[in-house]
Each structure stands twice: as C-alpha cells, then as structure tokens.
Design a protein around this motif. Structure first.
Motif, PDB file in Angstrom:
ATOM      1  N   SER A 238       1.091  -1.278  -0.105  1.00  0.00           N
ATOM      2  CA  SER A 238      -0.002  -0.004  -0.043  1.00  0.00           C
ATOM      3  C   SER A 238       0.877   1.325   0.006  1.00  0.00           C
ATOM      4  O   SER A 238       0.437   2.307  -0.496  1.00  0.00           O
ATOM      5  N   ALA A 239       2.075   1.290   0.873  1.00  0.00           N
ATOM      6  CA  ALA A 239       2.884   2.328   0.764  1.00  0.00           C
ATOM      7  C   ALA A 239       3.287   2.659  -0.522  1.00  0.00           C
ATOM      8  O   ALA A 239       3.503   3.842  -1.242  1.00  0.00           O
ATOM      9  N   ILE A 240       3.818   1.677  -1.186  1.00  0.00           N
ATOM     10  CA  ILE A 240       4.586   1.784  -2.646  1.00  0.00           C
ATOM     11  C   ILE A 240       3.261   2.281  -3.740  1.00  0.00           C
ATOM     12  O   ILE A 240       3.814   3.095  -4.622  1.00  0.00           O
ATOM     13  N   ALA A 241       2.332   1.609  -3.608  1.00  0.00           N
ATOM     14  CA  ALA A 241       1.159   2.058  -4.431  1.00  0.00           C
ATOM     15  C   ALA A 241       0.776   3.855  -4.129  1.00  0.00           C
ATOM     16  O   ALA A 241       0.507   4.331  -5.187  1.00  0.00           O
ATOM     17  N   GLU A 242       0.702   4.008  -2.978  1.00  0.00           N
ATOM     18  CA  GLU A 242       0.539   5.446  -2.552  1.00  0.00           C
ATOM     19  C   GLU A 242       1.764   6.454  -3.062  1.00  0.00           C
ATOM     20  O   GLU A 242       1.493   7.352  -3.721  1.00  0.00           O
ATOM     21  N   LEU A 243       3.064   5.944  -2.882  1.00  0.00           N
ATOM     22  CA  LEU A 243       4.128   6.886  -3.453  1.00  0.00           C
ATOM     23  C   LEU A 243       4.016   6.930  -5.131  1.00  0.00           C
ATOM     24  O   LEU A 243       4.388   7.737  -5.573  1.00  0.00           O
ATOM     25  N   SER A 244       3.850   5.456  -5.668  1.00  0.00           N
ATOM     26  CA  SER A 244       3.529   5.715  -7.099  1.00  0.00           C
ATOM     27  C   SER A 244       2.726   6.648  -7.548  1.00  0.00           C
ATOM     28  O   SER A 244       2.905   7.332  -8.715  1.00  0.00           O
ATOM     29  N   ASP A 245       1.562   6.578  -7.070  1.00  0.00           N
ATOM     30  CA  ASP A 245       0.437   7.628  -7.305  1.00  0.00           C
ATOM     31  C   ASP A 245       0.881   8.991  -7.188  1.00  0.00           C
ATOM     32  O   ASP A 245       0.837  10.108  -8.013  1.00  0.00           O
ATOM     33  N   LEU A 246       1.714   9.446  -6.195  1.00  0.00           N
ATOM     34  CA  LEU A 246       2.185  10.710  -5.827  1.00  0.00           C
ATOM     35  C   LEU A 246       3.363  11.042  -6.753  1.00  0.00           C
ATOM     36  O   LEU A 246       3.313  12.358  -7.415  1.00  0.00           O
ATOM     37  N   LEU A 247       4.094   9.931  -7.230  1.00  0.00           N
ATOM     38  CA  LEU A 247       5.391  10.315  -7.924  1.00  0.00           C
ATOM     39  C   LEU A 247       4.880  10.428  -9.442  1.00  0.00           C
ATOM     40  O   LEU A 247       5.407  11.468 -10.242  1.00  0.00           O
ATOM     41  N   LEU A 267       9.205   6.425   3.274  1.00  0.00           N
ATOM     42  CA  LEU A 267       9.061   5.966   4.690  1.00  0.00           C
ATOM     43  C   LEU A 267       7.889   6.674   5.576  1.00  0.00           C
ATOM     44  O   LEU A 267       7.341   6.055   6.395  1.00  0.00           O
ATOM     45  N   GLN A 268       7.374   7.818   5.036  1.00  0.00           N
ATOM     46  CA  GLN A 268       6.396   8.492   5.756  1.00  0.00           C
ATOM     47  C   GLN A 268       5.006   7.786   5.205  1.00  0.00           C
ATOM     48  O   GLN A 268       4.248   7.445   6.158  1.00  0.00           O
ATOM     49  N   LYS A 269       4.928   7.205   3.901  1.00  0.00           N
ATOM     50  CA  LYS A 269       3.910   6.396   3.661  1.00  0.00           C
ATOM     51  C   LYS A 269       3.817   5.065   4.512  1.00  0.00           C
ATOM     52  O   LYS A 269       2.505   4.528   4.878  1.00  0.00           O
ATOM     53  N   LEU A 270       4.923   4.533   4.904  1.00  0.00           N
ATOM     54  CA  LEU A 270       5.220   3.410   5.765  1.00  0.00           C
ATOM     55  C   LEU A 270       4.624   3.784   7.266  1.00  0.00           C
ATOM     56  O   LEU A 270       4.353   2.768   8.023  1.00  0.00           O
ATOM     57  N   GLY A 271       4.551   4.983   7.592  1.00  0.00           N
ATOM     58  CA  GLY A 271       4.100   5.375   8.989  1.00  0.00           C
ATOM     59  C   GLY A 271       5.293   5.345   9.715  1.00  0.00           C
ATOM     60  O   GLY A 271       4.976   5.113  10.818  1.00  0.00           O
ATOM     61  N   LEU A 272       6.394   5.544   9.361  1.00  0.00           N
ATOM     62  CA  LEU A 272       7.530   5.295  10.478  1.00  0.00           C
ATOM     63  C   LEU A 272       7.973   6.764  11.132  1.00  0.00           C
ATOM     64  O   LEU A 272       8.011   8.015  10.464  1.00  0.00           O
ATOM     65  N   ASP A 273       8.299   6.630  12.357  1.00  0.00           N
ATOM     66  CA  ASP A 273       8.784   7.781  12.986  1.00  0.00           C
ATOM     67  C   ASP A 273      10.361   8.007  12.558  1.00  0.00           C
ATOM     68  O   ASP A 273      10.840   7.034  12.147  1.00  0.00           O
ATOM     69  N   GLN A 274      11.084   8.959  13.131  1.00  0.00           N
ATOM     70  CA  GLN A 274      12.489   8.883  12.587  1.00  0.00           C
ATOM     71  C   GLN A 274      13.300   8.147  13.165  1.00  0.00           C
ATOM     72  O   GLN A 274      14.310   7.712  12.745  1.00  0.00           O
ATOM     73  N   ALA A 275      13.083   7.662  14.534  1.00  0.00           N
ATOM     74  CA  ALA A 275      13.945   6.574  15.017  1.00  0.00           C
ATOM     75  C   ALA A 275      13.734   5.288  14.256  1.00  0.00           C
ATOM     76  O   ALA A 275      14.760   4.612  13.900  1.00  0.00           O
TER      77      ALA A 275
END
Length: 411
Positions: A238-247, A267-275
């Motif tokens: 789902s993260a790559i799909a969202e990224l693909s649409d955005l790019l 990584l934002q699409k994956l929902g990760l914090d900075q750590a």
C-alpha cells in the motif's frame, strides 16, 4: 541489423576495440550501452566483451588494472578513460545464488550471451555497428518486453538479484515483464534472501526512481518480492502504491528524482517515525550522510508554514535540503509569497564560518589565556545578534560588543 555509432562514448572507445582486433581477437560493445543506444536513450558508460583472455588483454595494453581477472575482467586505461573489458565466458553452478562457483573462458560470443540476464541486455555491437542478437532481444525491444535469456528459473536461481533487476528495468524503461519471466520471479522470490542488502538497495532505489514506476507497480505487487525485503510487512504494497500515485502526479518536479527525498516520502507512507526511519535505513546499508538527508527532509516537511519560510530555517539548512521541500510544499498547494532561496540569499551570513571573529578573537579581546564554555556561549550570542540584524558582521563592531558585555566578568 546495422546502426550508426555516432555517440561520442562509442567513438572514444573505438581505438580500444581496434587494438584488440589488431591482435587477432574479437571485441564487441555489450549490455546497457547497446540496449539504450537502440532505444535512442542516453548512454552513460561502455562495456566491452572480447574473445581475448585476461592475460592477453594485459599483453596488448600498457596500462591495465586487474579488477577481477579470475572472472575475466580487466580495466583498460585509454586516454585516461577506464574501459571494462570482459572475456567471453560460461559460468558454473551458483551455489550461493549470487555469484558463479567457477567460470570458463570461451572464444564464442554466442556462448557468452547465454549467461546474461535478459534478452535486451544480451545484444552486442561490433565497431561497424552490426548488431548481434542470439535471443530475439531486438524483438523484445520492439515489443517493450523484459524476458529472461533461456530458462527464466535457471537465470534467477543463478542470481536472485536479477528478479529485482527485472522490476527495475520495467520501472525505468516502461517495459512489460514477459509472463514466463514473471511466473519464475513469483516462484523464486524466496531466493532474494541470499542477496546482500547493498545490492538489493541499489536496484530497489532505481525501481522507486523509475519514470514508469506507476506502470511497473502491478508487477511488483504480483512478484511476492516484498515479503523478502527488510520492510514493515503488511504495509509495503500500500505504501508503494501511494508513493507511485504521488510520483506519477509530480513526475516533472525535480524532487521526484532526488533519491533521499523519495525515500523520505516512502518511509512516511510506511508510517515510520524518525527513530524507525533511521533503523530501517541502516539495515538497508545507506550512508550516514544519506540517512541525515532523509531525516532532515522529514523534519522540514513537518514545519509549520511560517517556520519553514523563515530566516531561522534558511540559516539552519542547506539549499539542497530546502529547495526540494519548498517545491513539494508549493506543489501540494501550500500558500506563501516567500521564496526560501531568496530568504537564504538575504541572510547576513550563511553559516558560522562566515562570522568575522572566532573563539581566539574573543579570548584575545577578553585577555583570556584559556577558553571554556563561556567562549561558545558568547559566539552563539554573537551569531544570533548578527542574524537578527542587531549586530554588524564586522570584526571591530563584534570585538567592541564583546568587550562591552563581558570584559571584567560582565554577563
């Protein structure tokens, strides 16, 4: 089929080919330079394959570098340009799914092409522009299709990275992946676990940055490869799909081609914090510099409008970080009349090194023989005063300010 070799990179390499041939050996351009030339795309480097064995190449040229003689590869230096020349070879069993246990040198070009990954990469060119195609690579180029050379399962069992390369080429070239080749990827996806993360990272990054990521995405989703990537399972597709649409939406924006920026978005699409971002990027063997860029981009993306377009932010970050974020935020509709580049250019100094005094100057002004925390504190105050326009960045003015405020123990 014959083509004109007008590209300057081909022309510059011609003397190397001619020198090899003058000693009775064959020499051909091979790989990506041939593929991209036939597609009318820019070529970036030249690879040469030859019937001459490594020791014979070394005997022909005065300046060579052994970068893998046992596997047939010698660097030839010609006019201060390095050319990789690899001997025709066949390869033994791939016990580790990464590299051949052994290689055997041969004198036949067609035998050499049997070891290559895809038909479009198995094409060769001689100095006269004659194309040599033993696997219907020209037909696949015309059909815009990625197809494994020979038995697809055998190719992927030899080197599991080839599965990632298939997806990368689909993303970069906009090609389809032939059905048998795709089925072999689905079946052999688990062999990706034998491949080093560094090699996977390079191919996956190129996949994400491909101009045709959007059309290559279905192949990735069907490939089963995401299960064997060091990414949070359950979120990758789902993260790559969202990224693909955005790019796809922002394809003509320069930030869409900035690797660290695209990884930040992913990584934002994956929902990760900075750590968690930092931990994942380290697992993927990215450099500390790259990781710092990703985290800085993420920080800047979370700034409120007023803070982002401020002298404080312009001073704290370099333009290579500020410009992609500004372009993205403006593209997404954020409203401002300010330009971060202009704000940075208008600053009285770009960083502390531009300040016309240093710690030694402060110590001299205060007649101190030994430094300490106070010196750093004073420099920080001077820096802030200059940035806020409260103190001129002139040595005389700064020394006078220091004496007035700290000489005799003043605070």
């Amino acid at each position: 089929m014959k083509i004109s070799l007008d590209n300057q990179l081909f022309k510059a390499a011609m003397p190397v080919m001619a020198q090899i041939e003058s000693h009775g050996y064959e020499a051909y351009f091979v790989g990506g330079c041939v593929r991209d030339s036939l597609l009318g795309l820019p070529i970036h480097d030249i690879d040469i394959t030859s019937s001459a064995q490594p020791q014979e190449i070394e005997a022909i040229f005065k300046h060579t570098i052994d970068v893998g003689k046992e596997h047939g590869t010698i660097i030839v230096m010609w006019d201060q340009v390095p050319y990789e020349v690899t001997t025709f070879r066949i390869e033994g069993k791939y016990s580790d799914h990464r590299r051949p246990d052994s290689v055997a040198f041969v004198r036949n070009l067609q035998e050499d092409t049997l070891r290559r990954d895809f038909t479009v990469n198995a094409l060769a060119l001689d100095r006269q522009g004659q194309v040599y195609d033993f696997h219907d690579g020209l037909k696949d180029l015309k059909a815009e299709r990625i197809r494994a050379v020979g038995n697809a399962e055998a190719r992927f069992q030899e080197d599991g990275l080839r599965m990632m390369r298939a997806l990368r080429f689909a993303s970069q070239l906009g090609f389809s992946i032939e059905e048998t080749t795709l089925r072999a990827i689905q079946k052999l996806a688990p062999t990706l676990k034998y491949i080093s993360m560094e090699r996977i990272r390079i191919e996956f990054s190129k996949f994400l940055l491909g101009s045709y990521l959007h059309t290559a995405l279905p192949y990735f989703l069907d490939s089963n490869l995401s299960e064997y990537l060091l990414l949070p399972q359950g979120k990758v597709d789902s993260a790559i799909a969202e990224l693909s649409d955005l790019l796809e939406e922002t394809r003509n924006q320069f930030f869409a081609n900035e690797e660290s920026f695209v990884w930040m978005l992913f990584l934002q699409k994956l929902g990760l914090d900075q750590a968690k971002m930092k931990k994942l990027l380290r697992k993927w063997t990215f450099s500390n510099k790259f990781i710092d860029q990703v985290l800085a981009f993420d920080t800047l993306m979370h700034f409120e409008t007023e803070l982002f377009w401020s002298s404080q932010t312009a001073y704290a970050y370099n333009l290579n970080l500020l410009e992609p974020v500004q372009a993205y935020r403006l593209f997404r509709g954020e409203k401002t009349s300010k330009d971060i580049v202009e704000i940075k250019a208008s600053l009285p100094m770009q960083d502390r090194q531009d300040m016309l005094v240093d710690g030694k100057d402060v110590m001299a002004a205060l007649e101190l023989k030994q430094g300490g925390p106070l010196i750093g504190q004073i420099l920080a105050i001077i820096e802030a005063k200059i940035l806020h326009g409260e103190l001129s960045n002139e040595q005389e003015a700064i020394i006078s300010f220091v004496k007035e405020n700290w000489q005799g123990g003043g605070e």
